[in-house]
Design a protein around this motif. Structure first.
Motif, PDB file in Angstrom:
ATOM      1  N   VAL A  73       0.813  -1.222   0.000  1.00  0.00           N
ATOM      2  CA  VAL A  73       0.000   0.000   0.000  1.00  0.00           C
ATOM      3  C   VAL A  73       0.851   1.279   0.000  1.00  0.00           C
ATOM      4  CG1 VAL A  73      -1.891   1.216   1.133  1.00  0.00           C
ATOM      5  CG2 VAL A  73      -1.747  -1.273   1.333  1.00  0.00           C
ATOM      6  N   CYS A  74       1.595   1.475   1.087  1.00  0.00           N
ATOM      7  CA  CYS A  74       2.215   2.787   1.323  1.00  0.00           C
ATOM      8  C   CYS A  74       3.277   3.151   0.294  1.00  0.00           C
ATOM      9  CB  CYS A  74       2.836   2.846   2.703  1.00  0.00           C
ATOM     10  SG  CYS A  74       1.904   1.990   3.958  1.00  0.00           S
TER      11      CYS A  74
ATOM     12  N   CYS B 155       3.290   5.686  -2.664  1.00  0.00           N
ATOM     13  CA  CYS B 155       3.512   7.127  -2.521  1.00  0.00           C
ATOM     14  C   CYS B 155       4.732   7.460  -1.660  1.00  0.00           C
ATOM     15  CB  CYS B 155       2.294   7.797  -1.900  1.00  0.00           C
ATOM     16  SG  CYS B 155       0.804   7.646  -2.899  1.00  0.00           S
ATOM     17  N   HIS B 156       4.942   6.698  -0.585  1.00  0.00           N
ATOM     18  CA  HIS B 156       5.971   7.073   0.393  1.00  0.00           C
ATOM     19  C   HIS B 156       7.280   6.324   0.188  1.00  0.00           C
ATOM     20  CE1 HIS B 156       3.355   9.356   3.120  1.00  0.00           C
ATOM     21  NE2 HIS B 156       2.431   8.461   2.878  1.00  0.00           N
TER      22      HIS B 156
ATOM     23  N   ASN C   7       0.380  13.885  -6.188  1.00  0.00           N
ATOM     24  CA  ASN C   7      -0.546  13.880  -5.050  1.00  0.00           C
ATOM     25  C   ASN C   7      -1.194  15.246  -4.839  1.00  0.00           C
ATOM     26  OD1 ASN C   7      -0.504  11.179  -3.488  1.00  0.00           O
ATOM     27  ND2 ASN C   7       1.625  11.535  -4.050  1.00  0.00           N
TER      28      ASN C   7
ATOM     29  N   ALA D  22       0.587  17.806  -2.617  1.00  0.00           N
ATOM     30  CA  ALA D  22       0.989  17.479  -1.234  1.00  0.00           C
ATOM     31  C   ALA D  22       2.069  16.400  -1.291  1.00  0.00           C
ATOM     32  CB  ALA D  22      -0.196  16.985  -0.432  1.00  0.00           C
TER      33      ALA D  22
ATOM     34  N   ARG E 201       6.783  12.135  14.862  1.00  0.00           N
ATOM     35  CA  ARG E 201       5.446  12.449  15.360  1.00  0.00           C
ATOM     36  C   ARG E 201       5.266  11.811  16.729  1.00  0.00           C
ATOM     37  NH1 ARG E 201       5.938  14.857  11.497  1.00  0.00           N
ATOM     38  NH2 ARG E 201       4.657  15.156   9.653  1.00  0.00           N
TER      39      ARG E 201
ATOM     40  N   TYR F 252       0.509   7.557  17.058  1.00  0.00           N
ATOM     41  CA  TYR F 252       0.009   8.558  16.118  1.00  0.00           C
ATOM     42  C   TYR F 252      -0.235   7.948  14.735  1.00  0.00           C
ATOM     43  CZ  TYR F 252      -0.327  12.403  12.895  1.00  0.00           C
ATOM     44  OH  TYR F 252      -0.767  13.223  11.896  1.00  0.00           O
TER      45      TYR F 252
ATOM     46  N   PHE G  34      -3.709   7.934  12.946  1.00  0.00           N
ATOM     47  CA  PHE G  34      -3.886   8.677  11.679  1.00  0.00           C
ATOM     48  C   PHE G  34      -4.494   7.763  10.605  1.00  0.00           C
ATOM     49  CE2 PHE G  34      -1.634  10.053   7.653  1.00  0.00           C
ATOM     50  CZ  PHE G  34      -2.414  11.174   7.419  1.00  0.00           C
TER      51      PHE G  34
ATOM     52  N   PHE H  33      -5.550  13.552  12.483  1.00  0.00           N
ATOM     53  CA  PHE H  33      -4.447  14.219  11.789  1.00  0.00           C
ATOM     54  C   PHE H  33      -3.908  15.320  12.700  1.00  0.00           C
ATOM     55  CE2 PHE H  33      -3.166  17.057   7.990  1.00  0.00           C
ATOM     56  CZ  PHE H  33      -1.910  16.466   7.932  1.00  0.00           C
TER      57      PHE H  33
ATOM     58  N   THR I 145      -6.705  15.885   5.670  1.00  0.00           N
ATOM     59  CA  THR I 145      -5.369  15.607   5.161  1.00  0.00           C
ATOM     60  C   THR I 145      -5.434  15.364   3.662  1.00  0.00           C
ATOM     61  OG1 THR I 145      -3.600  13.958   5.162  1.00  0.00           O
ATOM     62  CG2 THR I 145      -5.739  13.204   5.898  1.00  0.00           C
ATOM     63  N   ALA I 146      -4.293  15.567   3.006  1.00  0.00           N
ATOM     64  CA  ALA I 146      -4.243  15.334   1.564  1.00  0.00           C
ATOM     65  C   ALA I 146      -4.051  13.854   1.249  1.00  0.00           C
ATOM     66  CB  ALA I 146      -3.105  16.144   0.948  1.00  0.00           C
ATOM     67  N   MET I 147      -3.832  13.033   2.282  1.00  0.00           N
ATOM     68  CA  MET I 147      -3.650  11.597   2.021  1.00  0.00           C
ATOM     69  C   MET I 147      -5.015  10.908   2.018  1.00  0.00           C
ATOM     70  SD  MET I 147      -1.338   8.861   4.037  1.00  0.00           S
ATOM     71  CE  MET I 147      -2.160   7.466   4.775  1.00  0.00           C
TER      72      MET I 147
ATOM     73  N   GLN J  22      -6.309   4.786   3.055  1.00  0.00           N
ATOM     74  CA  GLN J  22      -5.544   3.753   2.349  1.00  0.00           C
ATOM     75  C   GLN J  22      -5.906   2.340   2.747  1.00  0.00           C
ATOM     76  OE1 GLN J  22      -3.564   4.219  -0.166  1.00  0.00           O
ATOM     77  NE2 GLN J  22      -4.078   6.375  -0.028  1.00  0.00           N
TER      78      GLN J  22
HETATM   79  C1  HEC Z   1      -1.923   7.837  -2.665  1.00  0.00           C
HETATM   80  C2  HEC Z   1      -0.683   8.209  -2.034  1.00  0.00           C
HETATM   81  C3  HEC Z   1      -0.470   7.766  -0.596  1.00  0.00           C
HETATM   82  C4  HEC Z   1      -0.454   6.484  -0.099  1.00  0.00           C
HETATM   83  C5  HEC Z   1      -0.661   5.187  -0.855  1.00  0.00           C
HETATM   84  C6  HEC Z   1      -0.135   6.591   1.305  1.00  0.00           C
HETATM   85  N1  HEC Z   1       0.036   7.908   1.640  1.00  0.00           N
HETATM   86 FE1  HEC Z   1       0.588   8.635   3.457  1.00  0.00          FE
HETATM   87  N2  HEC Z   1       0.543  10.519   2.743  1.00  0.00           N
HETATM   88  C7  HEC Z   1       0.243  10.880   1.444  1.00  0.00           C
HETATM   89  C8  HEC Z   1       0.252  12.312   1.351  1.00  0.00           C
HETATM   90  C9  HEC Z   1      -0.041  13.114   0.079  1.00  0.00           C
HETATM   91  C10 HEC Z   1       0.598  12.811   2.620  1.00  0.00           C
HETATM   92  C11 HEC Z   1       0.693  14.279   3.066  1.00  0.00           C
HETATM   93  C12 HEC Z   1      -0.618  14.579   3.761  1.00  0.00           C
HETATM   94  C13 HEC Z   1      -0.794  15.988   4.207  1.00  0.00           C
HETATM   95  O1  HEC Z   1       0.198  16.678   4.447  1.00  0.00           O
HETATM   96  O2  HEC Z   1      -1.980  16.400   4.334  1.00  0.00           O
HETATM   97  C14 HEC Z   1       0.784  11.647   3.473  1.00  0.00           C
HETATM   98  C15 HEC Z   1       1.136  11.727   4.804  1.00  0.00           C
HETATM   99  C16 HEC Z   1       1.380  10.621   5.616  1.00  0.00           C
HETATM  100  C17 HEC Z   1       1.833  10.677   6.991  1.00  0.00           C
HETATM  101  C18 HEC Z   1       2.206  11.941   7.746  1.00  0.00           C
HETATM  102  C19 HEC Z   1       1.038  12.568   8.410  1.00  0.00           C
HETATM  103  C20 HEC Z   1       1.471  13.787   9.180  1.00  0.00           C
HETATM  104  O3  HEC Z   1       1.257  13.842  10.385  1.00  0.00           O
HETATM  105  O4  HEC Z   1       2.089  14.678   8.579  1.00  0.00           O
HETATM  106  C21 HEC Z   1       1.943   9.400   7.438  1.00  0.00           C
HETATM  107  C22 HEC Z   1       2.369   8.942   8.832  1.00  0.00           C
HETATM  108  C23 HEC Z   1       1.542   8.541   6.352  1.00  0.00           C
HETATM  109  N3  HEC Z   1       1.210   9.308   5.262  1.00  0.00           N
HETATM  110  C24 HEC Z   1       1.528   7.177   6.450  1.00  0.00           C
HETATM  111  C25 HEC Z   1       1.139   6.347   5.415  1.00  0.00           C
HETATM  112  C26 HEC Z   1       1.113   4.906   5.529  1.00  0.00           C
HETATM  113  C27 HEC Z   1       1.533   4.117   6.752  1.00  0.00           C
HETATM  114  C28 HEC Z   1       0.652   4.431   4.349  1.00  0.00           C
HETATM  115  C29 HEC Z   1       0.365   3.004   3.991  1.00  0.00           C
HETATM  116  C30 HEC Z   1      -0.634   2.339   4.776  1.00  0.00           C
HETATM  117  C31 HEC Z   1       0.402   5.580   3.468  1.00  0.00           C
HETATM  118  N4  HEC Z   1       0.717   6.727   4.160  1.00  0.00           N
HETATM  119  C32 HEC Z   1      -0.025   5.515   2.160  1.00  0.00           C
HETATM  120  C33 HEC Z   1      -0.052  10.032   0.408  1.00  0.00           C
HETATM  121  C34 HEC Z   1      -0.157   8.650   0.503  1.00  0.00           C
END
Ligand code: HEC
Length: 295
Positions: free
Chosen positions: A78-79, A82-83, A150, A153, A165, A189, A193, A216, A222-224, A227
């Motif tokens: 999953v993650c 993007c990450h 994204n 973001a 965090r 956290y 989240f 959040f 949040t922009a995420m 998932q």
């Molecule tokens: C479709 C793309 C995408 C996927 C897939 C994704 N993320 Fe994210 N994630 C983002 C974006 C974009 C941000 C920035 C969000 C914001 O700043 O509002 C983010 C932010 C975060 C943050 C930081 C939040 C904060 O406090 O700033 C965490 C932790 C995180 N993601 C965890 C995960 C995890 C764990 C997974 C898998 C389960 C995941 N993400 C999957 C796009 C994604």
């Protein structure tokens, strides 16, 4: 213009008057104020995530290798779309105290990735299969590309996220946290989240491209996008395939990436305490011996 200044002065006066009478305000109003202050201290606009129990909390806590492996699976399925996890070398997957894959299994995981290497003899960059010595590559060429994909973001690198965090409890509770060695704010956290997505309250429509998330730490939305959904990752070890379980597993995994030597650190700390206890005993006996003639 003059009326404008007058209204501003009146408003300012009203604020001062309210502040002065604030002390004698009614009990419910005070509660409201306190609640607001508590939120301010927590930095959670809506609701602080709950504290969970982890295999690695407390004095003798250890990572659960099976949980870390499941967390890696969630990250990969999953993650990682993007990450990035750019500070984690594949070889550490076989380290003591981590997910404890065999070096062969870790090499197999690395082999599924392609990395850019070079320059070669002709000065050109080339791609090749990742090796144990490589780090997890990002699927985006650079942060700008990741942000562009994204809605602007940037999905932050998750390697150290569990340390970046936390869930602070504010004064005076942080003293108790320090006494009981509470260090799990990061995974609390992250798990909160990931499970914090809710339907927005009526009349509160999140701006396009954002999602309402009660846990959040920076805003109401949040922009995420959400998932995790039940059954989205197939576990082979019989663990429940639920959002809660996925969130905790990936949060535990990210705690390991952020602090891979947590188990060794706790063990060393305990050894030092035993040594100090023995040392105190020894020093006390020495002192009695040395001072015996004087007494
Ligand atoms: C479709 C793309 C995408 C996927 C897939 C994704 N993320 Fe994210 N994630 C983002 C974006 C974009 C941000 C920035 C969000 C914001 O700043 O509002 C983010 C932010 C975060 C943050 C930081 C939040 C904060 O406090 O700033 C965490 C932790 C995180 N993601 C965890 C995960 C995890 C764990 C997974 C898998 C389960 C995941 N993400 C999957 C796009 C994604």
């Amino acid at each position: 213009m003059a009326t404008h200044i007058l209204t501003r002065a009146a408003r300012f006066g009203a604020v001062i008057a309210l502040a002065l009478f604030g002390l004698s305000a009614s009990a419910p109003a005070q509660e409201e104020l306190q609640e607001e202050q508590a939120h301010e201290a927590l930095h959670f606009p809506i609701e602080a995530p709950e504290r969970r129990s982890w295999s690695f909390d407390g004095f003798f806590g250890k990572f659960d290798p099976a949980q870390l492996r499941r967390g890696l699976q969630v990250y990969r399925d999953v993650c990682q779309n993007c990450h990035a996890l750019s500070m984690v070398p594949f070889r550490t997957l076989a380290d003591e105290g981590g997910p404890q894959f065999t070096p062969e299994q870790a090499a197999e995981i690395a082999g599924a990735y392609t990395v850019t290497d070079g320059p070669d003899d002709q000065g050109l960059m080339f791609t090749r299969q990742a090796r144990l010595s490589d780090h997890f590559p990002s699927i985006f060429a650079n942060p700008q590309a990741a942000a562009f994909a994204n809605n602007g973001a940037y999905p932050p690198d998750l390697s150290l996220m569990a340390k970046a965090r936390s869930v602070p409890s504010g004064f005076p509770w942080f003293i108790f946290d320090a006494l009981r060695f509470y260090q799990e704010g990061g995974p609390d956290y992250i798990a909160g989240f990931l499970t914090g997505y809710r339907d927005p309250p009526p009349g509160e429509e999140p701006p396009p491209g954002t999602y309402y998330n009660v846990h959040f730490g920076a805003d109401d939305e949040t922009a995420m996008p959400p998932q995790l959904f039940d059954g989205i990752v197939r576990y082979t070890d019989g663990a429940p395939q639920t959002v809660e379980q996925y969130a905790e597993d990936v949060a535990a995994f990210l705690m390991w990436t952020a602090e891979p030597h947590l188990v060794a650190r706790k063990r060393l700390g305990f050894q030092v305490l035993i040594f100090l206890a023995a040392f105190i005993g020894l020093m006390y006996a020495t002192k009695r011996r040395v001072w015996a003639p004087v007494h």
